[in-house]
Design a protein around this motif. Structure first.
Motif, mmCIF file in Angstrom:
data_model
loop_
_atom_site.group_PDB
_atom_site.id
_atom_site.type_symbol
_atom_site.label_atom_id
_atom_site.label_comp_id
_atom_site.label_asym_id
_atom_site.label_seq_id
_atom_site.Cartn_x
_atom_site.Cartn_y
_atom_site.Cartn_z
ATOM 1 N N ALA A 58 7.410 35.636 54.358
ATOM 2 C CA ALA A 58 5.945 35.674 54.315
ATOM 3 C C ALA A 58 5.344 34.767 55.371
ATOM 4 C CB ALA A 58 5.451 35.287 52.927
ATOM 5 N N ARG A 59 5.946 33.614 55.574
ATOM 6 C CA ARG A 59 5.416 32.697 56.593
ATOM 7 C C ARG A 59 5.571 33.281 57.991
ATOM 8 N NH1 ARG A 59 7.601 27.334 53.391
ATOM 9 N NH2 ARG A 59 5.675 27.005 52.203
ATOM 10 N N ARG A 60 6.645 34.014 58.225
ATOM 11 C CA ARG A 60 6.795 34.680 59.518
ATOM 12 C C ARG A 60 5.767 35.798 59.673
ATOM 13 N NH1 ARG A 60 12.695 36.573 59.044
ATOM 14 N NH2 ARG A 60 12.077 37.912 60.794
ATOM 15 N N THR A 61 5.613 36.582 58.612
ATOM 16 C CA THR A 61 4.667 37.702 58.658
ATOM 17 C C THR A 61 3.234 37.230 58.856
ATOM 18 O OG1 THR A 61 6.080 39.082 57.248
ATOM 19 C CG2 THR A 61 3.735 39.639 57.324
ATOM 20 N N LEU A 62 2.871 36.131 58.199
ATOM 21 C CA LEU A 62 1.485 35.661 58.196
ATOM 22 C C LEU A 62 1.202 34.593 59.239
ATOM 23 C CD1 LEU A 62 1.109 35.539 54.314
ATOM 24 C CD2 LEU A 62 0.055 37.198 55.870
ATOM 25 N N ALA A 63 2.168 34.297 60.078
ATOM 26 C CA ALA A 63 1.964 33.288 61.124
ATOM 27 C C ALA A 63 0.772 33.679 61.995
ATOM 28 C CB ALA A 63 3.226 33.161 61.973
ATOM 29 N N GLY A 64 -0.097 32.723 62.220
ATOM 30 C CA GLY A 64 -1.251 32.967 63.079
ATOM 31 C C GLY A 64 -2.465 33.539 62.372
ATOM 32 N N THR A 65 -2.335 33.832 61.079
ATOM 33 C CA THR A 65 -3.466 34.409 60.345
ATOM 34 C C THR A 65 -4.335 33.348 59.676
ATOM 35 O OG1 THR A 65 -2.268 34.621 58.241
ATOM 36 C CG2 THR A 65 -2.063 36.448 59.824
ATOM 37 N N GLY A 66 -3.811 32.129 59.580
ATOM 38 C CA GLY A 66 -4.530 31.076 58.861
ATOM 39 C C GLY A 66 -4.213 31.050 57.381
ATOM 40 N N ALA A 67 -3.373 31.971 56.914
ATOM 41 C CA ALA A 67 -3.012 32.011 55.496
ATOM 42 C C ALA A 67 -2.151 30.804 55.120
ATOM 43 C CB ALA A 67 -2.264 33.299 55.173
ATOM 44 N N VAL A 68 -2.339 30.312 53.907
ATOM 45 C CA VAL A 68 -1.517 29.241 53.357
ATOM 46 C C VAL A 68 -0.482 29.883 52.451
ATOM 47 C CG1 VAL A 68 -1.487 27.171 51.928
ATOM 48 C CG2 VAL A 68 -3.432 27.614 53.444
ATOM 49 N N VAL A 69 0.793 29.680 52.752
ATOM 50 C CA VAL A 69 1.876 30.278 51.969
ATOM 51 C C VAL A 69 2.555 29.178 51.153
ATOM 52 C CG1 VAL A 69 3.978 31.660 52.013
ATOM 53 C CG2 VAL A 69 2.209 32.010 53.762
ATOM 54 N N VAL B 212 -11.534 35.651 55.727
ATOM 55 C CA VAL B 212 -11.153 35.336 54.343
ATOM 56 C C VAL B 212 -10.371 34.026 54.312
ATOM 57 C CG1 VAL B 212 -11.089 37.720 53.561
ATOM 58 C CG2 VAL B 212 -9.016 36.674 54.488
ATOM 59 N N ARG B 213 -10.427 33.360 53.174
ATOM 60 C CA ARG B 213 -9.544 32.216 52.919
ATOM 61 C C ARG B 213 -8.372 32.760 52.117
ATOM 62 N NH1 ARG B 213 -12.190 27.769 49.726
ATOM 63 N NH2 ARG B 213 -10.180 26.758 50.198
ATOM 64 N N LEU B 214 -7.224 32.816 52.743
ATOM 65 C CA LEU B 214 -6.100 33.560 52.189
ATOM 66 C C LEU B 214 -4.961 32.636 51.771
ATOM 67 C CD1 LEU B 214 -4.931 36.405 51.656
ATOM 68 C CD2 LEU B 214 -4.169 36.436 54.041
ATOM 69 N N PHE B 215 -4.474 32.858 50.539
ATOM 70 C CA PHE B 215 -3.341 32.102 50.010
ATOM 71 C C PHE B 215 -2.311 33.093 49.489
ATOM 72 C CE2 PHE B 215 -7.024 29.463 49.829
ATOM 73 C CZ PHE B 215 -6.595 28.174 50.104
ATOM 74 N N ALA B 216 -1.038 32.778 49.694
ATOM 75 C CA ALA B 216 0.050 33.618 49.197
ATOM 76 C C ALA B 216 1.095 32.713 48.561
ATOM 77 C CB ALA B 216 0.665 34.436 50.332
ATOM 78 N N ALA B 217 1.737 33.205 47.503
ATOM 79 C CA ALA B 217 2.695 32.360 46.793
ATOM 80 C C ALA B 217 3.820 33.199 46.210
ATOM 81 C CB ALA B 217 1.999 31.576 45.676
ATOM 82 N N ASP B 218 5.031 32.622 46.211
ATOM 83 C CA ASP B 218 6.180 33.279 45.601
ATOM 84 C C ASP B 218 7.200 32.213 45.224
ATOM 85 O OD1 ASP B 218 7.132 36.440 45.592
ATOM 86 O OD2 ASP B 218 8.804 35.038 45.474
ATOM 87 N N VAL B 219 8.044 32.540 44.249
ATOM 88 C CA VAL B 219 9.055 31.590 43.782
ATOM 89 C C VAL B 219 10.338 31.674 44.604
ATOM 90 C CG1 VAL B 219 10.113 33.175 42.103
ATOM 91 C CG2 VAL B 219 10.175 30.681 41.679
#
Length: 255
Positions: free
Chosen positions: A129-140, A114-121
């Motif tokens: 989130a960046r720690r959790t998603l490290a290595g997944t290719g997700a853009v936070v 998947v092409r995964l994006f995550a966003a929060d204010v």
């Protein structure tokens, strides 16, 4: 063993329902007896267990959390599973209002390619989130609501999932103190009827979704009718999914 039993006794006396399990986790997390005593003291004071451990279990994964960050609920695993069911390899998936990145993490682990994006204010939540998603290719991304997303995603999102707050403002005061005192109010308070942020989500969803794209979010059972009406008013086709075991309800809007 004696140390563990003493911790269980203290937690049980403080009203912790899962005292045995919490004691095991705290004992494992503490570097020494002094650190353990401090952890137990803070837990007895009402600090969420997850904030003390630095992680929350969600969907079989460990999600990084820090003090002041919303702790993902087990109920919301159903929302994550619903997003997974809609995604395929190559799908563009957006976890909006991602918090610590729990839903995005489940999608990343469940749907390769998947092409995964995550966003929060919230910058602290984004850091988690960046720690959790490290290595997944997700853009936070960090920013206010959908303004954080790359413009190149407009009209091309296949799955837009968001665990937005849906507790009515007056009901927030009746929530457990762990949530009221230790999590951001903005992650809990959904406005007068609880659907203010849901409406905001539905309002922006059509311009981000591609053909056949879906937006999905969680609501309370008493809010389903109103949420479905909002989805229809936005020109989307609604569908409701429920999980009795988790007492969870998800509304899906399809373009």
């Amino acid at each position: 063993m004696v140390e563990y039993e003493l911790v269980v006794e203290r937690l049980r006396a403080a009203g912790c329902v899962f005292a045995e399990e919490e004691a095991r986790l705290l004992v494992a997390a503490a570097a020494d007896e002094v650190a353990l005593a401090r952890l137990v003291e803070r837990r007895v004071e009402g600090v969420p267990l997850e904030h003390l451990l630095g992680w929350a279990e969600f969907g079989g994964l460990r999600v990084a959390v820090e003090p002041g960050v919303f702790v993902p609920r087990r109920r919301t695993e159903f929302l994550a599973e619903s997003a997974v069911a809609l995604a395929r390899a190559g799908s563009v998936v957006v976890d909006l209002c991602c918090g610590a990145g729990a839903i995005a993490a489940v999608v990343a682990a469940s749907v390769p390619g998947v092409r995964l994006f995550a966003a929060d204010v919230d910058p602290v939540a984004v850091r988690c989130a960046r720690r959790t998603l490290a290595g997944t290719g997700a853009v936070v991304c960090e920013g206010d609501f959908d303004a954080a997303l790359p413009e190149g995603l407009l009209g091309g999102v296949d799955v837009l999932v968001a665990n937005v707050p849906y507790v009515p403002s007056e009901a927030v005061e009746w929530m457990p103190s762990e949530a009221r005192l230790h999590e951001p109010r903005t992650a809990l308070d959904g406005g007068g009827d609880g659907l203010d942020v849901v409406r905001r989500l539905i309002g922006v969803a059509p311009r981000w979704l591609g053909s056949g794209g879906r937006v999905l979010f969680e609501v309370g059972s008493a809010q389903v009718e109103a949420a479905v009406a909002e989805v229809e008013a936005a020109g989307l086709v609604p569908r409701v999914r429920s999980c009795a075991e988790r007492e969870a309800t998800v509304v899906v809007g399809a373009r």
